[in-house]
Scaffold this motif. Sequence first.
Motif, PDB file in Angstrom:
ATOM      1  N   GLN A 183      10.041  -3.490  18.919  1.00 10.91           N
ATOM      2  CA  GLN A 183      10.678  -2.128  18.562  1.00 10.91           C
ATOM      3  C   GLN A 183      10.939  -2.105  17.043  1.00 10.91           C
ATOM      4  OE1 GLN A 183      11.456   0.566  21.242  1.00 10.91           O
ATOM      5  NE2 GLN A 183       9.798  -0.577  21.989  1.00 10.91           N
ATOM      6  N   VAL A 184      10.460  -0.950  16.475  1.00 14.63           N
ATOM      7  CA  VAL A 184      10.922  -0.872  15.175  1.00 14.63           C
ATOM      8  C   VAL A 184      12.137  -0.087  14.956  1.00 14.63           C
ATOM      9  CG1 VAL A 184       8.747  -1.037  14.539  1.00 14.63           C
ATOM     10  CG2 VAL A 184       9.369   1.400  15.083  1.00 14.63           C
ATOM     11  N   SER A 185      12.838  -0.356  13.870  1.00 14.01           N
ATOM     12  CA  SER A 185      14.334   0.438  13.478  1.00 14.01           C
ATOM     13  C   SER A 185      13.756   1.844  13.392  1.00 14.01           C
ATOM     14  CB  SER A 185      14.502  -0.102  12.064  1.00 14.01           C
ATOM     15  OG  SER A 185      15.259   0.735  11.528  1.00 14.01           O
ATOM     16  N   PRO A 186      14.961   2.607  13.730  1.00 12.28           N
ATOM     17  CA  PRO A 186      14.784   4.215  13.732  1.00 12.28           C
ATOM     18  C   PRO A 186      14.474   4.610  12.361  1.00 12.28           C
ATOM     19  CG  PRO A 186      16.735   3.472  14.912  1.00 12.28           C
ATOM     20  CD  PRO A 186      16.192   2.209  14.437  1.00 12.28           C
ATOM     21  N   ARG A 187      14.538   3.658  11.181  1.00  4.15           N
ATOM     22  CA  ARG A 187      14.143   4.284   9.982  1.00  4.15           C
ATOM     23  C   ARG A 187      12.815   4.491   9.542  1.00  4.15           C
ATOM     24  NH1 ARG A 187      15.356  -1.348   8.282  1.00  4.15           N
ATOM     25  NH2 ARG A 187      17.045  -0.641   7.319  1.00  4.15           N
ATOM     26  N   TYR A 188      11.823   3.908  10.782  1.00  5.46           N
ATOM     27  CA  TYR A 188      10.518   3.992  10.769  1.00  5.46           C
ATOM     28  C   TYR A 188       9.953   5.378  11.723  1.00  5.46           C
ATOM     29  CZ  TYR A 188      10.594  -0.122   8.034  1.00  5.46           C
ATOM     30  OH  TYR A 188      11.119  -1.143   7.090  1.00  5.46           O
ATOM     31  N   ILE A 189      10.889   5.812  12.017  1.00  5.77           N
ATOM     32  CA  ILE A 189      10.588   7.220  12.892  1.00  5.77           C
ATOM     33  C   ILE A 189      10.953   8.559  12.377  1.00  5.77           C
ATOM     34  CG2 ILE A 189      10.727   8.136  15.112  1.00  5.77           C
ATOM     35  CD1 ILE A 189      11.182   5.466  16.284  1.00  5.77           C
ATOM     36  N   LEU A 190      10.422   9.049  11.495  1.00  4.27           N
ATOM     37  CA  LEU A 190      10.845  10.384  10.477  1.00  4.27           C
ATOM     38  C   LEU A 190      10.593  11.589  11.502  1.00  4.27           C
ATOM     39  CD1 LEU A 190       9.122   9.561   7.309  1.00  4.27           C
ATOM     40  CD2 LEU A 190      11.293   8.722   8.222  1.00  4.27           C
ATOM     41  N   GLU A 191      11.478  12.511  11.500  1.00  2.00           N
ATOM     42  CA  GLU A 191      11.294  13.789  12.103  1.00  2.00           C
ATOM     43  C   GLU A 191      10.134  14.507  11.668  1.00  2.00           C
ATOM     44  OE1 GLU A 191      14.758  15.958  12.214  1.00  2.00           O
ATOM     45  OE2 GLU A 191      16.262  14.493  13.072  1.00  2.00           O
ATOM     46  N   CYS A 211       0.711  -1.254   0.182  1.00  4.39           N
ATOM     47  CA  CYS A 211       0.055   0.046   0.051  1.00  4.39           C
ATOM     48  C   CYS A 211       0.751   1.325  -0.158  1.00  4.39           C
ATOM     49  CB  CYS A 211      -1.177   0.097   1.050  1.00  4.39           C
ATOM     50  SG  CYS A 211      -0.083   0.399   2.835  1.00  4.39           S
ATOM     51  N   LEU A 212       2.061   1.267   0.366  1.00  7.20           N
ATOM     52  CA  LEU A 212       2.848   2.450   0.393  1.00  7.20           C
ATOM     53  C   LEU A 212       2.837   3.532   1.128  1.00  7.20           C
ATOM     54  CD1 LEU A 212       4.001   2.134  -3.551  1.00  7.20           C
ATOM     55  CD2 LEU A 212       5.218   1.249  -1.612  1.00  7.20           C
ATOM     56  N   LEU A 213       1.910   3.180   2.319  1.00  6.70           N
ATOM     57  CA  LEU A 213       1.512   4.338   3.346  1.00  6.70           C
ATOM     58  C   LEU A 213       2.916   4.915   3.720  1.00  6.70           C
ATOM     59  CD1 LEU A 213      -0.990   5.667   4.576  1.00  6.70           C
ATOM     60  CD2 LEU A 213      -0.264   4.347   6.418  1.00  6.70           C
ATOM     61  N   PHE A 214       3.637   4.158   4.144  1.00 12.40           N
ATOM     62  CA  PHE A 214       5.088   4.812   4.792  1.00 12.40           C
ATOM     63  C   PHE A 214       5.923   5.597   3.677  1.00 12.40           C
ATOM     64  CE2 PHE A 214       9.459   4.837   5.956  1.00 12.40           C
ATOM     65  CZ  PHE A 214       9.366   5.269   7.125  1.00 12.40           C
ATOM     66  N   GLU A 215       5.726   5.159   2.771  1.00 15.02           N
ATOM     67  CA  GLU A 215       6.630   5.759   1.546  1.00 15.02           C
ATOM     68  C   GLU A 215       5.670   7.259   1.306  1.00 15.02           C
ATOM     69  OE1 GLU A 215       7.914   1.892   1.318  1.00 15.02           O
ATOM     70  OE2 GLU A 215       5.953   2.636   1.474  1.00 15.02           O
ATOM     71  N   SER A 216       4.476   7.110   1.302  1.00 13.91           N
ATOM     72  CA  SER A 216       3.738   8.489   1.065  1.00 13.91           C
ATOM     73  C   SER A 216       3.395   9.268   2.118  1.00 13.91           C
ATOM     74  CB  SER A 216       2.358   8.109   0.191  1.00 13.91           C
ATOM     75  OG  SER A 216       1.601   7.322   1.207  1.00 13.91           O
ATOM     76  N   ARG A 217       3.221   8.711   3.387  1.00 15.11           N
ATOM     77  CA  ARG A 217       2.851   9.804   4.381  1.00 15.11           C
ATOM     78  C   ARG A 217       3.696   9.748   5.736  1.00 15.11           C
ATOM     79  NH1 ARG A 217      -3.108   8.265   5.858  1.00 15.11           N
ATOM     80  NH2 ARG A 217      -2.461   9.718   7.749  1.00 15.11           N
TER      81      ARG A 217
END
Length: 197
Positions: A189-197, A165-171
């Motif tokens: 725990q998720v990788s820091p790559r999934y926590i955007l500033e 669905c690419l929700l992470f890539e778009s939002r």
Amino acid sequence: MSIRRTIENDEEADLYEDRHIWVPIYLDHHLWAEMRSTKRSESMHSFFNKFITRNSSLIQFVKQYDNCLGSREQKERESDAADFHTVIPCATKSSIEAQFQHVYTHQKFRKVQAQFRGKVNCITRLTNSALGYSVYKVGEQVSSSIFNKFVVTYDSVAAQVKCQCLLFESRGILCRHALSVLSFERVTQVSPRYILE
């Protein structure tokens, strides 16, 4: 003198008219998640209409633009300060949700919580797995008779999840399908790559 003023007026009018050309080019390098190009264009024209009119000089535009950016930054600082002193309770018992709770602003965390609540409508099924790389099909019930299906991959070695669905890539937030897979995999725990500033 009047000829010079006429030339200056013509140049300023040209600046106003040329805005429709240079605004999209200037903004082309920026990420506009969740916003379609027509909506983005309308939003930017509305934004720039606050600073420039037919009678504005370039110097006036720059000053007004700087003032607006300062005002926007001040509002963001005030919002961040308010978020720092209050906490939105988690909607689930997920440690991943708690991880997001500590790092996101209230506005962003509410969007994340909507995805955690949406997990209730998802059914996760492992279809293939080899060497730490797994492929899942996640069915999401959107009505009493309609199921949408999504392929989600999970790489346990790289700690990377990706949904069709690419929700992470778009939002910039993990979707309920990816969260369902992470839950299935017992990831806490998720990788820091999934926590955007």
